[in-house]
Design an enzyme around this catalytic site. Sequence first.
Site, PDB file in Angstrom:
ATOM      1  N   ARG A 183       6.127   9.609 114.032  1.00  0.00           N
ATOM      2  CA  ARG A 183       6.189  11.059 113.796  1.00  0.00           C
ATOM      3  C   ARG A 183       4.881  11.790 114.100  1.00  0.00           C
ATOM      4  O   ARG A 183       3.794  11.321 113.777  1.00  0.00           O
ATOM      5  CB  ARG A 183       6.570  11.317 112.334  1.00  0.00           C
ATOM      6  CG  ARG A 183       6.502  12.800 111.988  1.00  0.00           C
ATOM      7  CD  ARG A 183       7.184  13.114 110.714  1.00  0.00           C
ATOM      8  NE  ARG A 183       6.540  12.501 109.571  1.00  0.00           N
ATOM      9  CZ  ARG A 183       6.961  12.681 108.331  1.00  0.00           C
ATOM     10  NH1 ARG A 183       8.019  13.421 108.091  1.00  0.00           N
ATOM     11  NH2 ARG A 183       6.345  12.096 107.333  1.00  0.00           N
TER      12      ARG A 183
ATOM     13  N   ARG B  35       0.517  12.451 110.046  1.00  0.00           N
ATOM     14  CA  ARG B  35       0.181  12.508 108.619  1.00  0.00           C
ATOM     15  C   ARG B  35      -0.481  11.209 108.183  1.00  0.00           C
ATOM     16  O   ARG B  35      -0.026  10.127 108.555  1.00  0.00           O
ATOM     17  CB  ARG B  35       1.466  12.743 107.807  1.00  0.00           C
ATOM     18  CG  ARG B  35       1.694  14.197 107.504  1.00  0.00           C
ATOM     19  CD  ARG B  35       3.058  14.480 106.956  1.00  0.00           C
ATOM     20  NE  ARG B  35       3.437  13.706 105.781  1.00  0.00           N
ATOM     21  CZ  ARG B  35       4.606  13.861 105.156  1.00  0.00           C
ATOM     22  NH1 ARG B  35       5.477  14.746 105.591  1.00  0.00           N
ATOM     23  NH2 ARG B  35       4.901  13.138 104.102  1.00  0.00           N
TER      24      ARG B  35
ATOM     25  N   ARG C  76      12.618  15.607  92.793  1.00  0.00           N
ATOM     26  CA  ARG C  76      12.450  14.198  93.155  1.00  0.00           C
ATOM     27  C   ARG C  76      12.523  13.277  91.946  1.00  0.00           C
ATOM     28  O   ARG C  76      12.399  12.058  92.109  1.00  0.00           O
ATOM     29  CB  ARG C  76      11.068  14.027  93.775  1.00  0.00           C
ATOM     30  CG  ARG C  76      11.079  13.742  95.248  1.00  0.00           C
ATOM     31  CD  ARG C  76       9.654  13.930  95.687  1.00  0.00           C
ATOM     32  NE  ARG C  76       9.289  13.154  96.811  1.00  0.00           N
ATOM     33  CZ  ARG C  76       9.119  13.685  98.029  1.00  0.00           C
ATOM     34  NH1 ARG C  76       9.358  14.929  98.262  1.00  0.00           N
ATOM     35  NH2 ARG C  76       8.715  12.913  98.998  1.00  0.00           N
TER      36      ARG C  76
ATOM     37  N   ARG D 175       5.851   4.845  99.851  1.00  0.00           N
ATOM     38  CA  ARG D 175       6.663   6.052  99.622  1.00  0.00           C
ATOM     39  C   ARG D 175       8.147   5.695  99.531  1.00  0.00           C
ATOM     40  O   ARG D 175       8.878   6.256  98.716  1.00  0.00           O
ATOM     41  CB  ARG D 175       6.431   7.074 100.745  1.00  0.00           C
ATOM     42  CG  ARG D 175       5.107   7.797 100.586  1.00  0.00           C
ATOM     43  CD  ARG D 175       4.636   8.417 101.888  1.00  0.00           C
ATOM     44  NE  ARG D 175       5.591   9.330 102.470  1.00  0.00           N
ATOM     45  CZ  ARG D 175       5.706   9.560 103.773  1.00  0.00           C
ATOM     46  NH1 ARG D 175       4.927   8.914 104.630  1.00  0.00           N
ATOM     47  NH2 ARG D 175       6.578  10.418 104.220  1.00  0.00           N
TER      48      ARG D 175
ATOM     49  N   LYS E 170      14.723  15.684 106.540  1.00  0.00           N
ATOM     50  CA  LYS E 170      14.810  16.914 105.739  1.00  0.00           C
ATOM     51  C   LYS E 170      14.082  18.072 106.445  1.00  0.00           C
ATOM     52  O   LYS E 170      14.630  19.150 106.611  1.00  0.00           O
ATOM     53  CB  LYS E 170      14.213  16.686 104.337  1.00  0.00           C
ATOM     54  CG  LYS E 170      14.859  15.540 103.572  1.00  0.00           C
ATOM     55  CD  LYS E 170      14.298  15.379 102.172  1.00  0.00           C
ATOM     56  CE  LYS E 170      12.835  14.972 102.102  1.00  0.00           C
ATOM     57  NZ  LYS E 170      12.541  13.617 102.624  1.00  0.00           N
TER      58      LYS E 170
HETATM   59  P1  AP5 Z   1      11.361  14.559 109.114  1.00  0.00           P
HETATM   60  O1  AP5 Z   1      12.313  15.681 109.331  1.00  0.00           O
HETATM   61  O2  AP5 Z   1       9.913  14.857 109.186  1.00  0.00           O
HETATM   62  O3  AP5 Z   1      11.725  13.757 107.763  1.00  0.00           O
HETATM   63  P2  AP5 Z   1      11.532  14.176 106.229  1.00  0.00           P
HETATM   64  O4  AP5 Z   1      12.796  13.808 105.529  1.00  0.00           O
HETATM   65  O5  AP5 Z   1      11.082  15.586 106.126  1.00  0.00           O
HETATM   66  O6  AP5 Z   1      10.432  13.124 105.825  1.00  0.00           O
HETATM   67  P3  AP5 Z   1       9.067  13.317 104.993  1.00  0.00           P
HETATM   68  O7  AP5 Z   1       8.212  12.142 105.300  1.00  0.00           O
HETATM   69  O8  AP5 Z   1       8.491  14.679 105.210  1.00  0.00           O
HETATM   70  O9  AP5 Z   1       9.615  13.183 103.564  1.00  0.00           O
HETATM   71  P4  AP5 Z   1       8.794  12.882 102.302  1.00  0.00           P
HETATM   72  O10 AP5 Z   1       9.816  13.154 101.297  1.00  0.00           O
HETATM   73  O11 AP5 Z   1       8.136  11.561 102.228  1.00  0.00           O
HETATM   74  O12 AP5 Z   1       7.507  13.831 102.432  1.00  0.00           O
HETATM   75  P5  AP5 Z   1       7.072  15.142 101.677  1.00  0.00           P
HETATM   76  O13 AP5 Z   1       6.249  15.930 102.597  1.00  0.00           O
HETATM   77  O14 AP5 Z   1       8.244  15.771 101.025  1.00  0.00           O
HETATM   78  O15 AP5 Z   1      11.742  13.426 110.210  1.00  0.00           O
HETATM   79  C1  AP5 Z   1      11.022  12.206 110.272  1.00  0.00           C
HETATM   80  C2  AP5 Z   1      10.898  11.742 111.737  1.00  0.00           C
HETATM   81  O16 AP5 Z   1      12.202  11.398 112.223  1.00  0.00           O
HETATM   82  C3  AP5 Z   1      10.371  12.819 112.692  1.00  0.00           C
HETATM   83  O17 AP5 Z   1       9.555  12.192 113.633  1.00  0.00           O
HETATM   84  C4  AP5 Z   1      11.638  13.401 113.368  1.00  0.00           C
HETATM   85  O18 AP5 Z   1      11.373  13.875 114.671  1.00  0.00           O
HETATM   86  C5  AP5 Z   1      12.558  12.174 113.378  1.00  0.00           C
HETATM   87  N1  AP5 Z   1      13.980  12.519 113.235  1.00  0.00           N
HETATM   88  C6  AP5 Z   1      14.518  13.433 112.375  1.00  0.00           C
HETATM   89  N2  AP5 Z   1      15.866  13.485 112.492  1.00  0.00           N
HETATM   90  C7  AP5 Z   1      16.197  12.541 113.435  1.00  0.00           C
HETATM   91  C8  AP5 Z   1      17.442  12.099 113.982  1.00  0.00           C
HETATM   92  N3  AP5 Z   1      18.606  12.613 113.596  1.00  0.00           N
HETATM   93  N4  AP5 Z   1      17.407  11.113 114.900  1.00  0.00           N
HETATM   94  C9  AP5 Z   1      16.229  10.566 115.305  1.00  0.00           C
HETATM   95  N5  AP5 Z   1      15.008  10.953 114.828  1.00  0.00           N
HETATM   96  C10 AP5 Z   1      14.999  11.927 113.891  1.00  0.00           C
HETATM   97  O19 AP5 Z   1       6.158  14.549 100.513  1.00  0.00           O
HETATM   98  C11 AP5 Z   1       4.885  13.998 100.773  1.00  0.00           C
HETATM   99  C12 AP5 Z   1       4.185  13.661  99.456  1.00  0.00           C
HETATM  100  O20 AP5 Z   1       4.009  14.864  98.679  1.00  0.00           O
HETATM  101  C13 AP5 Z   1       4.940  12.706  98.531  1.00  0.00           C
HETATM  102  O21 AP5 Z   1       4.702  11.355  98.883  1.00  0.00           O
HETATM  103  C14 AP5 Z   1       4.344  13.100  97.169  1.00  0.00           C
HETATM  104  O22 AP5 Z   1       3.073  12.537  97.004  1.00  0.00           O
HETATM  105  C15 AP5 Z   1       4.194  14.604  97.287  1.00  0.00           C
HETATM  106  N6  AP5 Z   1       5.403  15.329  96.840  1.00  0.00           N
HETATM  107  C16 AP5 Z   1       6.203  16.124  97.607  1.00  0.00           C
HETATM  108  N7  AP5 Z   1       7.212  16.622  96.881  1.00  0.00           N
HETATM  109  C17 AP5 Z   1       7.064  16.128  95.622  1.00  0.00           C
HETATM  110  C18 AP5 Z   1       7.819  16.271  94.421  1.00  0.00           C
HETATM  111  N8  AP5 Z   1       8.951  17.009  94.374  1.00  0.00           N
HETATM  112  N9  AP5 Z   1       7.376  15.621  93.312  1.00  0.00           N
HETATM  113  C19 AP5 Z   1       6.236  14.887  93.326  1.00  0.00           C
HETATM  114  N10 AP5 Z   1       5.488  14.688  94.450  1.00  0.00           N
HETATM  115  C20 AP5 Z   1       5.896  15.314  95.591  1.00  0.00           C
HETATM  116 MG    MG Z   2       9.310  16.538 105.399  1.00  0.00          MG
END
Ligand code: AP5
Ligand code: MG
Length: 219
Positions: A130, A163, A90, A174, A15
Amino acid sequence: MSRYVILLGAPGSGKGTQADTLRQSLGLAHVASGDLFREAAQKGTELGKLAKSYMEKGELVPDEVTVAMVLERLKEPDCSAGAILDGFPRTLEQASALEKALQQQRGQGIDRVLYIEVSEEELLNRLGGRWICRQCQQPYHIVNFPPKVEGRCDKCGGELYQRADDSMETARKRLEVYFTQTSSLIHYFAEKSLLTRVNGEQEVEAVGQELLAGVGNPL
Ligand code: AP5
Ligand code: MG
């Protein structure tokens, strides 16, 4: 008329990686709930302390706090044309709160939900390798997407870090939380004919092209 595009997908599905291309191509703001929580945690605000206590366990921050934070962010001037929502909603509660607010404040709904599909095995591999820029949040991967200079962001020169919630134990938690609390949104948005499925296990550029085609903007 503003545009609201949701990026839906498991942790590690790409994402954050895709949001920047989409932001530039569509001229929309990038609003990532996780980035907002990490920013608040870094500043040490009350919201940040609360969010951190959930994030470090890999659990979701309560809906009420999350919804209020994102809706406030959407009122900022850079969101006047709309936004790419990354990691929000979410839960079903968050989704209906967003729909209600958009309807009341702007008389419109969500334009499209782009669901990035990636297998569980690949998700764990991606999270484990990552690195993220401390300044602009750009994600890198030690094997798939390494920076040109080790430890430094290609885009802004910022320092790269891992992270805390990417540890194997928290990453697994997660994923479990995603499957039990978030994946029901796939069906919810499909029923409303808003969902486009995109194969997330392709080169980054190919995924980006499918996503743009999904919102009606092929490259
Ligand atoms: P990346 O692009 O970083 O993936 P992402 O989908 O953004 O993954 P996240 O871990 O950020 O998602 P998340 O939903 O757990 O975290 P968030 O910060 O939202 O890519 C991942 C890796 O893959 C990278 O190394 C990249 O280089 C590689 N990659 C990407 N595309 C590729 C491809 N095509 N091929 C190969 N490699 C590739 O949430 C964190 C925390 O915040 C949650 O756990 C929760 O506690 C809280 N939180 C956030 N939002 C909410 C909400 N709406 N409600 C409640 N709690 C929330
Ligand atoms: Mg992200």
